[in-house]
Motif scaffolding. Structure first.
Motif, PDB file in Angstrom:
ATOM      1  N   VAL A 168      -5.380  21.276  38.667  1.00 21.79           N
ATOM      2  CA  VAL A 168      -5.257  22.106  37.185  1.00 21.79           C
ATOM      3  C   VAL A 168      -4.918  23.833  36.952  1.00 21.79           C
ATOM      4  CG1 VAL A 168      -7.118  21.535  35.534  1.00 21.79           C
ATOM      5  CG2 VAL A 168      -6.680  19.606  37.166  1.00 21.79           C
TER       6      VAL A 168
ATOM      7  N   SER B 243      -8.206  21.792  30.721  1.00 17.15           N
ATOM      8  CA  SER B 243      -8.968  22.265  31.091  1.00 17.15           C
ATOM      9  C   SER B 243      -9.138  24.137  31.029  1.00 17.15           C
ATOM     10  CB  SER B 243      -8.142  23.261  32.169  1.00 17.15           C
ATOM     11  OG  SER B 243      -7.037  23.282  31.451  1.00 17.15           O
TER      12      SER B 243
ATOM     13  N   CYS C 123      -6.106  17.219  30.073  1.00 15.47           N
ATOM     14  CA  CYS C 123      -5.767  17.211  31.698  1.00 15.47           C
ATOM     15  C   CYS C 123      -6.143  15.550  32.189  1.00 15.47           C
ATOM     16  CB  CYS C 123      -6.270  18.165  33.115  1.00 15.47           C
ATOM     17  SG  CYS C 123      -8.112  18.549  32.826  1.00 15.47           S
TER      18      CYS C 123
ATOM     19  N   THR D 251      -2.304  16.563  37.154  1.00 15.03           N
ATOM     20  CA  THR D 251      -3.190  16.882  37.999  1.00 15.03           C
ATOM     21  C   THR D 251      -4.037  16.004  38.177  1.00 15.03           C
ATOM     22  OG1 THR D 251      -4.466  16.255  35.715  1.00 15.03           O
ATOM     23  CG2 THR D 251      -4.198  18.475  35.302  1.00 15.03           C
TER      24      THR D 251
END
Length: 135
Positions: free
Chosen positions: A35, A70, A77, A87
């Motif tokens: 991420v 994120s 994500c 991710t």
């Protein structure tokens, strides 16, 4: 799962799938290093937001879908439906974020699912950090 043909993926993913199956709540697992952030928010998807969720390039329309993004970039994500391929947890993932999605009224059930997952990780020698939000 009822037919005894539940697909095995990896110990970590299998544990999340089991906790999800037992609680009937969706769980995301995200590779924190992939991420590229240690800060996350949960929000509703906006018009036009999408991400690829599998190796064959299929994408998920995120509009009006609860999702994890994120921060500070606010980049989607994960979601209760499918997590972003970019991710997802892979065989060499070392730092994993687990998110249990539930309405506020089911916070105790969600907490129980998260604790079940944490106990499995600890028995496998995976260090866990606790942190939860009932919101």
């Amino acid at each position: 799962a009822l037919e005894g043909r539940f697909p095995r993926v990896s110990n970590v993913v299998d544990a999340a799938n089991l906790a999800s199956l037992e609680s009937l709540l969706p769980i995301s697992l995200l590779d924190v290093d992939r991420v590229g952030s240690e800060s996350f928010g949960v929000r509703w998807g906006r018009a036009g937001e999408r991400y690829i969720f599998n190796r064959s390039g299929q994408d998920l329309d995120l509009q009006d879908l609860l999702l994890t993004a994120s921060l500070p970039g606010d980049i989607p994500c994960g979601s209760p439906v499918k997590d972003s391929q970019a991710t997802k947890v892979v065989s060499d993932s070392r730092r994993i974020l687990g998110i249990v999605y539930a309405p506020f009224e089911m916070a105790d059930l969600a907490r129980g699912a998260a604790e079940r997952l944490a106990r499995f990780f600890e028995t496998e020698g995976i260090r866990t950090l606790s942190g939860s939000s009932p919101e």
